[in-house]
Design an enzyme around this catalytic site. Sequence first.
Site, PDB file in Angstrom:
ATOM      1  N   THR A  10     -16.928  -1.281  11.652  1.00  0.00           N
ATOM      2  CA  THR A  10     -17.446  -0.646  10.439  1.00  0.00           C
ATOM      3  C   THR A  10     -18.903  -0.994  10.185  1.00  0.00           C
ATOM      4  O   THR A  10     -19.718  -0.113   9.878  1.00  0.00           O
ATOM      5  CB  THR A  10     -16.597  -1.056   9.219  1.00  0.00           C
ATOM      6  OG1 THR A  10     -15.223  -0.722   9.467  1.00  0.00           O
ATOM      7  CG2 THR A  10     -17.074  -0.347   7.964  1.00  0.00           C
ATOM      8  N   ASN A  11     -19.242  -2.277  10.309  1.00  0.00           N
ATOM      9  CA  ASN A  11     -20.601  -2.737  10.006  1.00  0.00           C
ATOM     10  C   ASN A  11     -21.177  -3.578  11.132  1.00  0.00           C
ATOM     11  O   ASN A  11     -20.442  -4.206  11.891  1.00  0.00           O
ATOM     12  CB  ASN A  11     -20.613  -3.584   8.717  1.00  0.00           C
ATOM     13  CG  ASN A  11     -20.293  -2.775   7.482  1.00  0.00           C
ATOM     14  OD1 ASN A  11     -20.859  -1.715   7.266  1.00  0.00           O
ATOM     15  ND2 ASN A  11     -19.375  -3.269   6.667  1.00  0.00           N
ATOM     16  N   ILE A  12     -22.510  -3.583  11.191  1.00  0.00           N
ATOM     17  CA  ILE A  12     -23.249  -4.520  12.026  1.00  0.00           C
ATOM     18  C   ILE A  12     -23.894  -5.518  11.071  1.00  0.00           C
ATOM     19  O   ILE A  12     -24.667  -5.141  10.190  1.00  0.00           O
ATOM     20  CB  ILE A  12     -24.354  -3.816  12.841  1.00  0.00           C
ATOM     21  CG1 ILE A  12     -23.760  -2.733  13.735  1.00  0.00           C
ATOM     22  CG2 ILE A  12     -25.140  -4.825  13.672  1.00  0.00           C
ATOM     23  CD1 ILE A  12     -24.814  -1.838  14.375  1.00  0.00           C
ATOM     24  N   GLY A 107     -10.961 -10.165  21.839  1.00  0.00           N
ATOM     25  CA  GLY A 107     -12.237  -9.665  21.348  1.00  0.00           C
ATOM     26  C   GLY A 107     -13.268 -10.755  21.130  1.00  0.00           C
ATOM     27  O   GLY A 107     -12.923 -11.892  20.762  1.00  0.00           O
ATOM     28  N   ALA A 108     -14.536 -10.399  21.345  1.00  0.00           N
ATOM     29  CA  ALA A 108     -15.623 -11.367  21.182  1.00  0.00           C
ATOM     30  C   ALA A 108     -15.651 -11.940  19.776  1.00  0.00           C
ATOM     31  O   ALA A 108     -15.903 -13.136  19.579  1.00  0.00           O
ATOM     32  CB  ALA A 108     -16.961 -10.698  21.511  1.00  0.00           C
ATOM     33  N   ASP A 109     -15.393 -11.109  18.766  1.00  0.00           N
ATOM     34  CA  ASP A 109     -15.420 -11.589  17.378  1.00  0.00           C
ATOM     35  C   ASP A 109     -14.336 -12.632  17.135  1.00  0.00           C
ATOM     36  O   ASP A 109     -14.552 -13.611  16.404  1.00  0.00           O
ATOM     37  CB  ASP A 109     -15.270 -10.417  16.406  1.00  0.00           C
ATOM     38  CG  ASP A 109     -14.020  -9.574  16.676  1.00  0.00           C
ATOM     39  OD1 ASP A 109     -13.497  -9.596  17.812  1.00  0.00           O
ATOM     40  OD2 ASP A 109     -13.579  -8.879  15.734  1.00  0.00           O
ATOM     41  N   ARG A 110     -13.180 -12.459  17.780  1.00  0.00           N
ATOM     42  CA  ARG A 110     -12.081 -13.408  17.594  1.00  0.00           C
ATOM     43  C   ARG A 110     -12.396 -14.743  18.257  1.00  0.00           C
ATOM     44  O   ARG A 110     -12.046 -15.803  17.719  1.00  0.00           O
ATOM     45  CB  ARG A 110     -10.785 -12.800  18.141  1.00  0.00           C
ATOM     46  CG  ARG A 110     -10.455 -11.472  17.491  1.00  0.00           C
ATOM     47  CD  ARG A 110      -9.220 -10.805  18.037  1.00  0.00           C
ATOM     48  NE  ARG A 110      -8.009 -11.423  17.504  1.00  0.00           N
ATOM     49  CZ  ARG A 110      -6.860 -10.778  17.383  1.00  0.00           C
ATOM     50  NH1 ARG A 110      -6.754  -9.516  17.763  1.00  0.00           N
ATOM     51  NH2 ARG A 110      -5.790 -11.385  16.887  1.00  0.00           N
ATOM     52  N   THR A 132     -11.897  -4.343   9.587  1.00  0.00           N
ATOM     53  CA  THR A 132     -11.291  -3.033   9.802  1.00  0.00           C
ATOM     54  C   THR A 132      -9.816  -3.211  10.168  1.00  0.00           C
ATOM     55  O   THR A 132      -8.936  -2.542   9.633  1.00  0.00           O
ATOM     56  CB  THR A 132     -12.031  -2.278  10.912  1.00  0.00           C
ATOM     57  OG1 THR A 132     -13.420  -2.206  10.578  1.00  0.00           O
ATOM     58  CG2 THR A 132     -11.472  -0.879  11.080  1.00  0.00           C
ATOM     59  N   THR A 185      -1.264   6.080 -11.375  1.00  0.00           N
ATOM     60  CA  THR A 185      -1.278   6.247  -9.917  1.00  0.00           C
ATOM     61  C   THR A 185      -2.196   5.239  -9.242  1.00  0.00           C
ATOM     62  O   THR A 185      -1.838   4.633  -8.222  1.00  0.00           O
ATOM     63  CB  THR A 185      -1.712   7.678  -9.554  1.00  0.00           C
ATOM     64  OG1 THR A 185      -0.788   8.607 -10.116  1.00  0.00           O
ATOM     65  CG2 THR A 185      -1.751   7.865  -8.045  1.00  0.00           C
TER      66      THR A 185
END
Length: 256
Positions: A10-12, A107-110, A132, A185
């Site tokens: 989603t973002n950098i 994953g690299a982020d993990r 995400t 709602t």
Amino acid sequence: MILVIDVGNTNIVVGAMEDGHLKGSYRLTTQIPRTSDEYGITMIELLRQKSITPQDIEAVVISSVVPDIMYSLTNSIKKYFNKKPLIIGPGLKTGISIRTDNPREVGADRIVNSVASYELYGGPCMVIDFGTATTYDIVNEKGEFIAGITSPGMRICADALWRSAAQLPHIEIKKTKGILDSKNTITSMQTGLVYGYIGQVEYIVNKAKEEMNCPQLKIIATGGLAKVIQDGTNVIDHYDGLLTLKGLELIYQKNR
């Protein structure tokens, strides 16, 4: 000073780190196609807001889960910062061992989050990244990545309701006062989403502690929506919004 870049779905997130301290951070939207010039000029202008110049940057480290943008992003670093970026991937020293069926698919982020959690908070630990997707990654007391769990992120769940049910609106993700606060709602959806997600987090955390026979497992949360969940549960020990950026700097120090 180190320029650390975390490319998510989603973002950098771009940050300037110096000795573990954040000098400035900025967010770009991942989905917008950009040329190397657009990346380079944008980052230089953002850094200039904190009086940081390309000459102040001694190295650049990138973690990415979006391969499609890496060619332009990497070339922008070479052209505008005159640096060859260190890209998180196989072969780098991280200080943790990946004990999964296929370490290359983690994953690299993990990996970055796991390094930061283990180094900064000690093991055994679980890092929960509310992005995400929501990921739960476990590192044991030996510094081994032993398991990773993946579930749809809260925004994905909210969007699925909005897209799949014709009469349900697009909602802000926020915690309501309580279950009985669901009187229309929007609050009905917010309550179901957030309290349901709190239940997921608590179950996975408690199940991990049970299976590991490790009640002292440290739980570290990061990511944009982590605070929403932390406010509704006591299973999270630490919230660290800069965890990924800190992890990138730690990995750079191990490989310089």
